[in-house]
Design an enzyme around this catalytic site. Structure first.
Site, PDB file in Angstrom:
ATOM      1  CD  GLN A 106      -3.049  -1.077   2.171  1.00 37.79           C
ATOM      2  OE1 GLN A 106      -2.826  -1.704   3.196  1.00 37.79           O
ATOM      3  NE2 GLN A 106      -4.147  -0.364   2.018  1.00 37.79           N
ATOM      4  CG  HIS A 164       0.932  -4.819 -13.300  1.00 32.95           C
ATOM      5  ND1 HIS A 164       2.164  -5.264 -12.896  1.00 32.95           N
ATOM      6  CD2 HIS A 164       0.869  -3.520 -12.912  1.00 32.95           C
ATOM      7  CE1 HIS A 164       2.819  -4.279 -12.293  1.00 32.95           C
ATOM      8  NE2 HIS A 164       2.047  -3.210 -12.290  1.00 32.95           N
ATOM      9  CG  ASP A 219       3.311  -0.472 -10.994  1.00 35.70           C
ATOM     10  OD1 ASP A 219       2.874  -1.447 -10.348  1.00 35.70           O
ATOM     11  OD2 ASP A 219       3.251  -0.393 -12.238  1.00 35.70           O
ATOM     12  CG  HIS A 260      -1.270  -5.940   5.253  1.00 31.82           C
ATOM     13  ND1 HIS A 260      -1.465  -5.339   6.479  1.00 31.82           N
ATOM     14  CD2 HIS A 260      -2.327  -5.568   4.502  1.00 31.82           C
ATOM     15  CE1 HIS A 260      -2.599  -4.626   6.463  1.00 31.82           C
ATOM     16  NE2 HIS A 260      -3.137  -4.746   5.251  1.00 31.82           N
ATOM     17  CG  ASN A 297      -4.090  -7.176   7.947  1.00 30.98           C
ATOM     18  OD1 ASN A 297      -4.238  -6.722   9.091  1.00 30.98           O
ATOM     19  ND2 ASN A 297      -4.784  -6.730   6.906  1.00 30.98           N
ATOM     20  CD  GLU A 298      -8.318  -6.684   7.985  1.00 29.52           C
ATOM     21  OE1 GLU A 298      -8.597  -6.738   6.782  1.00 29.52           O
ATOM     22  OE2 GLU A 298      -8.523  -5.672   8.672  1.00 29.52           O
ATOM     23  CD  GLU A 328      -5.515  -2.588   9.552  1.00 26.11           C
ATOM     24  OE1 GLU A 328      -6.594  -2.330   8.973  1.00 26.11           O
ATOM     25  OE2 GLU A 328      -4.678  -3.382   9.096  1.00 26.11           O
TER      26      GLU A 328
END
Ligand code: GBH
Length: 485
Positions: A26, A46, A58, A128, A172-173, A385
């Site tokens: 991110q 992409h 990117d 993540h 993560n999650e 979070e």
């Protein structure tokens, strides 16, 4: 752990930690720099025909080069914790531990050391959502072998960084990464359209992989470094739309949190009710075994208790009602076709102008923590979070209100004797918001993506948060707190 001495007025106790978070894909950019190979989000963004087709990360916020700016941003807020994640393919270009990238290692060493120099504690997420494409090609999270692939990757990270990183999150999650990646309405890489079959394979493998990594740390690193390892679970708080739907509400909530039970419950394994429902359903649907793969006794023992704290990601809540005749819904965001449950907001909850799923219900955060304590015992909770996304209008009064009202609930929880020790805001700087690209802003700092210098600019909410951290009081008078919201 002393709760009585602490919570006077609106002040947070001295041991309470404040943080902010990001994740590698991110913010880092540099998607094909040095040894780094392609991961599933590179591939997804992409390629054409999905929600991410016209935009990608990117370059993103360019943190691979501008990590010093991120550290400065964190330091200027006065953060105790900075939570970030490590990119698997930046460290292990083949996906396997047969090649470790010097440049990748140097990048995360610089970041970790730079944070420690400023007195900021790194909180590191191992995964993540950026699976090496090479491993996806071998089946990714639906292949049981990923338990070893992930454990090998985690072992490399512990060997490199555990001397300085004391707080770890394996994954993560699981709910989001499995249910959103493998579903009929998939909006996440690898974008496999699937009617809740792959999602459940993914669920079990994710939990097994987590347990494996936890056990490696527990055996080889904890005795020396005394750190702690958990995973981050995203939970919607749920309430019934009326008193007649209590049973459905409990089931929908259990399905939402089923990932937690194998790790945190005394019995281990999936919640019994959920397991039974899927045995029945799968039989009716003509499968030869349950879509939700059970744990063997041995696996159940292997997973049970593999936590040192509870990592909680919280954004929003939902009401539960039965679906209407013919109503289409999808898991996990709109409901559960398997249960015949729809998830809807309460009419009184405010919704963000730019994040259609983000309804504000601050009490939900406290109710989840109360539930964790009731269900699993007096576990340390770190909120890994919590945050508010919008279109980026300045000043960001609503983000201030969101954090203020959620901090108030955390403060109340502490008064109730819940062992919550930290609040990590999502996000430190604006990030690439997955399927929403750059249109959604969660940052305490704005990133101007059009400016080549990608400067991090403090938002009003960042100023508020810095003042909270300095005064340790969430109810400060602040020029940016406005009554007309
Ligand atoms: C977090 O997930 C992530 O950990 C983080 O990376 C991300 O930046 C942050 O959220 C903010 O989005 O439009 O109804 O299909 C939180 C879980 C995942 C919940 C995406 C809402 C979209 C729902 N969120 N999901 S919908």
């Amino acid at each position: 752990f002393l709760t009585s001495q602490v919570c006077s007025g609106h002040k947070f106790p001295p041991w309470f930690k404040f943080g902010a978070a990001t994740s590698s894909y991110q913010i880092e950019g540099a998607w094909n720099v040095s040894d780094k190979t392609q991961h599933i989000w590179d591939t997804y963004c992409h390629s054409s025909g999905n929600k991410c087709s016209n935009v990608n990360a990117d370059e993103g916020a360019n943190s691979y080069y501008q990590w010093r700016d991120d550290i400065q941003a964190a330091a200027d807020l006065g953060l105790d914790y900075y939570r970030f994640s490590i990119s698997w393919t930046r460290i292990l270009p083949t996906g396997f531990p047969n090649k470790i990238s010097d440049d990748g290692v140097r990048y995360y060493n610089d970041l970790i050391n730079g944070l420690l120099e400023k007195g900021i504690e790194p909180v590191v997420t191992i995964y993540h959502w950026e699976l090496p494409q090479s491993l996806q090609d071998l089946g990714g999270w639906t292949n049981e072998l990923i338990r070893t692939w992930f454990a090998d990757y985690a072992r490399v990270l512990f060997s490199l960084f555990a001397d300085r990183v004391k707080i770890w999150l394996t994954i993560n999650e699981p709910l989001i990464m499995c249910a959103a990646a493998y579903s009929e309405h998939t909006a996440m890489a690898p974008g496999v359209r699937d009617p809740n079959y792959g999602a459940f394979l993914c669920a079990k493998n994710t939990i097994m992989a987590h347990a494996h990594a936890w056990r490696i740390y527990d055996e080889l690193y904890k005795p020396k470094y005394h750190g702690k390892v958990s995973l981050a679970s995203q939970i919607f708080w749920m309430e019934g739309i009326n008193d007649e739907v209590q049973q459905l509400t409990e089931l929908a909530f259990k399905l939402n949190v089923m990932y937690i039970y194998p790790i945190f419950s005394k019995r281990g394994g999936w919640p019994v009710e959920i397991e039974e429902i899927f045995v029945e359903l799968s039989k009716k649907e003509g499968y030869s075994s349950s879509r939700l793969p059970p744990f063997t006794d041995e696996e159940r023992e292997f997973v049970k208790g593999t936590y040192d704290y509870f990592g909680l990601n919280y954004y929003t809540s939902r009401l539960v009602r039965p679906t209407f005749d013919g109503e289409k819904t999808y898991w996990p965001f709109r409901g559960s076709p398997d249960l015949g449950a729809a998830l809807v907001p309460d009419a009184s909850w405010r919704v963000s102008d730019n994040v259609p799923w983000l309804y504000e219900y601050p009490k939900g955060l406290r109710h989840i923590m109360e539930w964790i304590k009731k269900e699993f015992g007096d576990i340390e909770i770190i909120i890994t979070e919590v945050g508010y996304g919008d279109s980026g209008k300045e000043p960001d009064h609503k983000r201030i209100r969101y954090h203020k009202e959620h901090l108030e609930q955390v403060h109340l929880a502490i008064q109730e004797g819940i062992r919550v020790t930290g609040y990590i805001a999502w996000s430190l700087i604006d990030t690439f918001e997955w399927e929403a690209g750059y249109t959604v802003k969660f940052g305490l700092y704005k990133v101007d993506y059009n400016d080549p210098s990608k400067k991090r600019k403090l938002r009003a909410s960042g100023l508020y948060y810095a003042d909270v951290i300095k005064s340790r009081d969430f109810d400060i008078k602040h020029k940016y707190i406005s009554d007309e919201l």
